[in-house]
Structure formats: C-alpha cells, structure tokens
Design a protein around this motif. Sequence first.
Motif, mmCIF file in Angstrom:
data_model
loop_
_atom_site.group_PDB
_atom_site.id
_atom_site.type_symbol
_atom_site.label_atom_id
_atom_site.label_comp_id
_atom_site.label_asym_id
_atom_site.label_seq_id
_atom_site.Cartn_x
_atom_site.Cartn_y
_atom_site.Cartn_z
ATOM 1 N N LEU A 1 40.663 45.234 42.307
ATOM 2 C CA LEU A 1 41.891 44.858 43.015
ATOM 3 C C LEU A 1 42.272 43.408 42.748
ATOM 4 C CD1 LEU A 1 41.476 46.655 46.467
ATOM 5 C CD2 LEU A 1 43.064 47.249 44.624
ATOM 6 N N THR A 2 41.281 42.544 42.473
ATOM 7 C CA THR A 2 41.640 41.151 42.183
ATOM 8 C C THR A 2 42.452 41.080 40.886
ATOM 9 O OG1 THR A 2 39.599 40.673 40.933
ATOM 10 C CG2 THR A 2 39.541 40.291 43.319
ATOM 11 N N VAL A 3 42.130 41.941 39.931
ATOM 12 C CA VAL A 3 42.893 41.981 38.677
ATOM 13 C C VAL A 3 44.296 42.523 38.949
ATOM 14 C CG1 VAL A 3 42.930 42.860 36.309
ATOM 15 C CG2 VAL A 3 40.739 42.316 37.414
ATOM 16 N N ALA A 4 44.368 43.558 39.788
ATOM 17 C CA ALA A 4 45.663 44.126 40.150
ATOM 18 C C ALA A 4 46.521 43.080 40.865
ATOM 19 C CB ALA A 4 45.469 45.354 41.032
ATOM 20 N N ALA A 5 45.901 42.324 41.771
ATOM 21 C CA ALA A 5 46.652 41.317 42.526
ATOM 22 C C ALA A 5 47.211 40.246 41.595
ATOM 23 C CB ALA A 5 45.753 40.681 43.592
ATOM 24 N N GLU A 6 46.410 39.856 40.608
ATOM 25 C CA GLU A 6 46.906 38.861 39.641
ATOM 26 C C GLU A 6 48.121 39.404 38.894
ATOM 27 O OE1 GLU A 6 43.547 37.934 37.217
ATOM 28 O OE2 GLU A 6 42.615 36.642 38.734
ATOM 29 N N ALA A 7 48.078 40.663 38.502
ATOM 30 C CA ALA A 7 49.203 41.265 37.783
ATOM 31 C C ALA A 7 50.438 41.309 38.673
ATOM 32 C CB ALA A 7 48.825 42.667 37.305
ATOM 33 N N LEU A 8 50.246 41.650 39.940
ATOM 34 C CA LEU A 8 51.384 41.726 40.866
ATOM 35 C C LEU A 8 51.958 40.332 41.121
ATOM 36 C CD1 LEU A 8 49.826 44.327 43.319
ATOM 37 C CD2 LEU A 8 51.769 44.729 41.788
ATOM 38 N N ARG A 9 51.088 39.346 41.204
ATOM 39 C CA ARG A 9 51.548 37.952 41.382
ATOM 40 C C ARG A 9 52.403 37.518 40.204
ATOM 41 N NH1 ARG A 9 50.355 34.406 45.979
ATOM 42 N NH2 ARG A 9 49.084 35.749 47.289
ATOM 43 N N ALA A 10 52.006 37.951 38.996
ATOM 44 C CA ALA A 10 52.724 37.536 37.790
ATOM 45 C C ALA A 10 54.157 38.049 37.791
ATOM 46 C CB ALA A 10 51.977 38.028 36.550
ATOM 47 N N GLU A 11 54.377 39.139 38.540
ATOM 48 C CA GLU A 11 55.740 39.664 38.608
ATOM 49 C C GLU A 11 56.413 39.314 39.928
ATOM 50 O OE1 GLU A 11 54.936 44.313 39.508
ATOM 51 O OE2 GLU A 11 54.058 43.534 37.657
ATOM 52 N N GLY A 12 55.816 38.402 40.679
ATOM 53 C CA GLY A 12 56.496 37.838 41.838
ATOM 54 C C GLY A 12 56.110 38.414 43.176
ATOM 55 N N MET A 13 55.259 39.456 43.202
ATOM 56 C CA MET A 13 54.834 40.004 44.490
ATOM 57 C C MET A 13 53.691 39.155 45.036
ATOM 58 S SD MET A 13 53.154 43.681 45.543
ATOM 59 C CE MET A 13 54.331 44.690 44.656
ATOM 60 N N LYS A 14 53.776 38.735 46.273
ATOM 61 C CA LYS A 14 52.713 37.928 46.872
ATOM 62 C C LYS A 14 51.588 38.862 47.319
ATOM 63 C CE LYS A 14 55.276 33.919 48.512
ATOM 64 N NZ LYS A 14 55.764 33.219 49.721
ATOM 65 N N ALA A 15 50.741 39.217 46.363
ATOM 66 C CA ALA A 15 49.650 40.155 46.636
ATOM 67 C C ALA A 15 48.330 39.404 46.773
ATOM 68 C CB ALA A 15 49.547 41.188 45.519
ATOM 69 N N GLY A 16 47.463 39.906 47.622
ATOM 70 C CA GLY A 16 46.123 39.352 47.777
ATOM 71 C C GLY A 16 45.146 40.481 48.065
ATOM 72 N N VAL A 17 43.876 40.114 48.087
ATOM 73 C CA VAL A 17 42.833 41.128 48.299
ATOM 74 C C VAL A 17 41.991 40.746 49.523
ATOM 75 C CG1 VAL A 17 40.821 42.292 47.307
ATOM 76 C CG2 VAL A 17 42.736 41.582 45.821
ATOM 77 N N LEU A 18 41.716 41.746 50.348
ATOM 78 C CA LEU A 18 40.782 41.571 51.456
ATOM 79 C C LEU A 18 39.673 42.606 51.270
ATOM 80 C CD1 LEU A 18 39.963 40.259 54.125
ATOM 81 C CD2 LEU A 18 41.526 41.818 55.305
ATOM 82 N N GLY A 19 38.489 42.130 50.986
ATOM 83 C CA GLY A 19 37.356 43.032 50.747
ATOM 84 C C GLY A 19 36.546 43.215 52.009
ATOM 85 N N ILE A 20 36.115 44.449 52.217
ATOM 86 C CA ILE A 20 35.285 44.747 53.387
ATOM 87 C C ILE A 20 33.837 44.772 52.943
ATOM 88 C CG2 ILE A 20 34.683 46.503 55.086
ATOM 89 C CD1 ILE A 20 37.661 47.096 55.273
ATOM 90 N N ARG A 21 33.048 43.842 53.438
ATOM 91 C CA ARG A 21 31.631 43.782 53.092
ATOM 92 C C ARG A 21 30.827 44.534 54.139
ATOM 93 N NH1 ARG A 21 27.604 39.490 53.401
ATOM 94 N NH2 ARG A 21 26.159 39.875 51.689
ATOM 95 N N SER A 22 31.143 44.306 55.415
ATOM 96 C CA SER A 22 30.488 45.044 56.496
ATOM 97 C C SER A 22 31.435 46.133 56.968
ATOM 98 C CB SER A 22 30.164 44.101 57.663
ATOM 99 O OG SER A 22 29.772 44.857 58.790
ATOM 100 N N TYR A 23 31.076 47.390 56.676
ATOM 101 C CA TYR A 23 31.913 48.497 57.162
ATOM 102 C C TYR A 23 31.451 48.962 58.541
ATOM 103 C CZ TYR A 23 34.272 52.962 57.501
ATOM 104 O OH TYR A 23 35.025 54.015 57.949
ATOM 105 N N ARG A 24 30.128 48.908 58.771
ATOM 106 C CA ARG A 24 29.587 49.106 60.115
ATOM 107 C C ARG A 24 28.594 48.000 60.355
ATOM 108 N NH1 ARG A 24 33.399 51.508 60.687
ATOM 109 N NH2 ARG A 24 33.812 53.532 61.609
ATOM 110 N N PRO A 25 28.764 47.158 61.365
ATOM 111 C CA PRO A 25 29.874 47.233 62.301
ATOM 112 C C PRO A 25 31.202 46.926 61.607
ATOM 113 C CG PRO A 25 28.706 45.165 62.608
ATOM 114 C CD PRO A 25 27.894 45.981 61.650
ATOM 115 N N PHE A 26 32.280 47.519 62.135
ATOM 116 C CA PHE A 26 33.605 47.291 61.561
ATOM 117 C C PHE A 26 34.147 45.974 62.118
ATOM 118 C CE2 PHE A 26 38.184 48.475 60.865
ATOM 119 C CZ PHE A 26 38.071 48.615 59.495
ATOM 120 N N PRO A 27 34.471 45.043 61.232
ATOM 121 C CA PRO A 27 34.804 43.681 61.700
ATOM 122 C C PRO A 27 36.247 43.567 62.186
ATOM 123 C CG PRO A 27 34.793 43.741 59.305
ATOM 124 C CD PRO A 27 34.408 45.131 59.766
ATOM 125 N N VAL A 28 36.527 44.164 63.319
ATOM 126 C CA VAL A 28 37.898 44.281 63.814
ATOM 127 C C VAL A 28 38.559 42.912 63.968
ATOM 128 C CG1 VAL A 28 39.294 45.009 65.783
ATOM 129 C CG2 VAL A 28 37.464 46.483 64.934
#
Lengths: 114, 406
Positions: free
Chosen positions: B288-315
């Motif tokens: 997704l970081t590669v995808a976000a860079e591609a989207l940024r190049a075309e003007g979309m303000k894209a970023g990535v949020l990765g989930i490291r701890s799924y349980r517990p879910f970091p609400v």
Amino acid sequence: MHARMSADEGRSTVGTKACGSDIAISRPSVGEAGNTGDWRNSRPVIDASVCMAAKAGKVTCQLCWVYCPDACITQGAAPVIDLTYCKGCGICAQECPVDAIAMVPERAHGTCEG
Amino acid sequence: MADQQMTVMTGNEAAATAAKLARVQVIAAYPITPQTSVVETLAAWVESGELPAEFVTVESEHSALSVCIAASTVGARVFTATSANGLAYMNEQVWWAAGARLPIVMGLANRAMAAPWNVLNDQQDSMSVRDAGWVQLYCRDNQEILDTFLQAFRIAERINVPVMVCYDGFLLSHTVMPVSVPDAAMADAFLPPRPAPLTVVDPDDPRNIGAVTLADPRADAEGTSCHGYMEIRALHHQALLSALDVIPQVDEEFAAVFGRAWGGLTWEYLLDDADVVLVAAGSLGTQLTVAAEALRAEGMKAGVLGIRSYRPFPVEALRAKLVGRKGALVFDKALSYGYEGPICSDLRAAMCGVNDAPLVFGAVCGLGGRDVSPEQLADAARRAVADVHAGASERPTDWINLHLEG
C-alpha cells in the motif's frame, strides 16, 4: 490507561478479586468442586446385610471406594458415602461385586419432586 | 551497531532465530507449509546443541499446542508455529492456552483455509481465531518478524496472555531479505527470563489448575469467594485491553536496546495530510505504501495506516489517526463469509458515532495467494474515491483482481 470495561457490580456484596488469582486455581480439598450432591437424582444405598465389609466386620473389599470418581466414599465396614458430594453416577453400584448397593431415586427419599 | 549482524534470511528463519535469541526452553510444533522451515531450523539447532531446549515431537498440531500448554503451565518459555489447517486443528487448545493465561508465543505463517486445498497466503487462518483471546500482531517484513517475536515474549509474559505473531506465508515466510540479527547478549538485555507464572506448581502444596468453573462465584473449601467463569473471562479481557498500553511500551523498550521501533499498535506512511487512508495488516501494508506514492503522484492525498495489533483492536489509536480524514479503504486478506472483511467491520465499528469520522469502505484481495499489485490497490482507491464523488456513502466490498466476469 484504557478503562473500557464497565460492569454492573453494585449487586455483589463479596467480590471474587479477593481470591488473589486471575485463573482457575485452587487447593485440592473436600468440597472444592462445590456441592456436587445437588446434581444427584439417584442415591446409592448400601445394604449392610449384603456388603462384604459390613458382613466381615472389617475394612475389606472397598471396591466402591476405589472406583468412586468423586472420592466421596470413606473406607469402612461398611464404607460411608458422603451424600453432600455424591453425584449419583452409580459406578459404585455397578462395581460392587455382591450387588450390595442400590441406586434409589431421590424421589423415593422425598428430596426430589416427581 | 557492532552487536547486530546484517544478514539475509527468510521470514521463517527470522522467526526461528528470534525463538533462539529468546532462549525458548520448550518447542513443540508440527510441520505444515508454509511454516515448515521454522520447525526444521529449530529442530536442527536443538539437535546440534546450538539451542539448549526441549524439542517435543508430536503427531499433530493439537498435541503440539497441548505440549506447549503443559510446559508453559509449569513456567517454561514456550514457542510453537503453524499455519492454516494446522491452526484449525489446534483450535480447542488455542482457546485453552488463552483462557489459562499462558504466555505462549506462536508463529503463524498466514495461509488460506481449505477447501479447496490451497497452501498459499491469505489471513483467513488467524482471523478465524481472533476472538480466542490471544494478542495478534501482524508483520510487514522479515526484520519486523524477528523483532516482533522478541517483543512478543515480553508482552506475553508481562500480561500472561499468549501472543500470535502473524506473517504472510510465502510473501514473507519464504522471501529472503536483509535482517539485522542481534547477538545473544543484546537479546538478553531486552528479554529477561520468564517471570513466575500465574500457576503454582508445588508438589508439597499442590493445586488444582484449570478445574471446572461454573456459572456463579462460589466459596472454596476455605470459605474464600472464588471466581465463576465470567469473572475469569472478564479478567482475561482486561489483560488483553492492558496490552493496548503494554505493546507500545515494549516497542519503546525494544527501540532503546536495538535502535528500531515498529509503531506499537499501528504504523503509518504519508499519513500527515492524507485525505484518503489505505488500511491493512501485514505485508499488504508495504504494498500500500507503493500504491499511496502512485496516488500522490497524480494529486490524491493518500496515506497508509497499518494495523500491527489486531487483537487487542487499537480503537483509540485508530480514531486518533483517522478522525478528520475523508475516507478509509480497508484491504482485507480474509472474509467473514456472508458479511465483509473482518478488519473493515472492526474499523467501521470503531468509527461509528465518532464526530468527523471518515467513510469506511472495504476491499478483499489476495485470497488463496491471488496476486495483488500496488497498481491494483491504487485502482481500488481510485474507484472508491470516484464512488464518493458520485455521491456514494455506502458501497459493497470491492473484490480486487477477481476474474469471474472476465
């Protein structure tokens, strides 16, 4: 801190946290598993005129004591069954070599509504 | 650093190396693709004497985890690893390990569940036990695998909850990449021996452990009011929630020793000013970081949020990162059949009723090892944004790279 749990604990008068453990752990002791006799629907009744130990007047046989899975039989002549914890499984009656133990429905003792 | 040696290794070797550095005392595991080389590597080290541990060979995964439960109950530091159907075969003991509050660390090389038979990557296996009461951590690369296993022992032993370290089968388990391997002294500085367990094992003062615990609290033979099942489960839940504090703490402690940190509960890339946030767990996040860079190049303000701890879910952490964004697109490599991707559902629930929350949409990809490219991920983001511009506030799960219709 993440205090996300809420609980309706107002009704409880004695909290279980005081037991000091977070897991299911206890010392082996009589009654440790609760009043398991509450579950019984048939009661073992020893006929002393048939029981080998009772007839011999000494601690012999004791197979009911050996086989009781809840360890609620005390050795004796005849052996003594602790009805507070006897679940009524009937293994003692099954294993008794002289059929001295009858499983009598609790209803017959007036302790269980028919 | 002089006390860390850069080498090249697979994700499975990173997992095995971490177990060795953690000085595990008992290993019981059964080989299953794509986890097999974890077991093979550890078995070889035990055989050669390089790893002074008991390696208990077993006939099944159910037995493997049973051995781990017994060893952990008496206080040993314990490791196992499995994948997919092996985890399913363990299922009964997965729940026991957690409910008994045993700090076992398990490696899970994520793999698709049969049927049909498939040995390739997705995350359906670990998602299917998300409710069993283990901590679940997901890794992006092989360095994070090694580091997360070391952290996992510390987390597990601090809160007495088992930890499942999940890493994508083949994509990480069999892919070699540079990994900085600390020496034993450095690992020891971070990870002390296991503290005393919750269990008491003393032949002179014996205990019943894990005895039948029924609905209501009751007095034991000494008159002490003891937990019913529900109290024990509430304490277990509290312990898992405490991991929301412990996981970031341990990541900080790790950074202090090794000079690397992984974000604790979540990680991010190009997130600061992002309107569109791409969300995933595991190696998909790296794509997704590669995808976000591609989207940024075309003007979309894209970023990535990765989930490291799924349980517990970091609400709370997720809310803090996502409030004020326009949209979040969750990429799941698993599905709750008949509903949607599990991370998507959880994120929607976390955002429900929150002021200024983003729209949350879901996408499913990579099931059974189906390839997914950064360009396809970027396309999914473009489709979601186009739908929002067309007025959509809800949309069905987007299946990426699906060929049913040609």
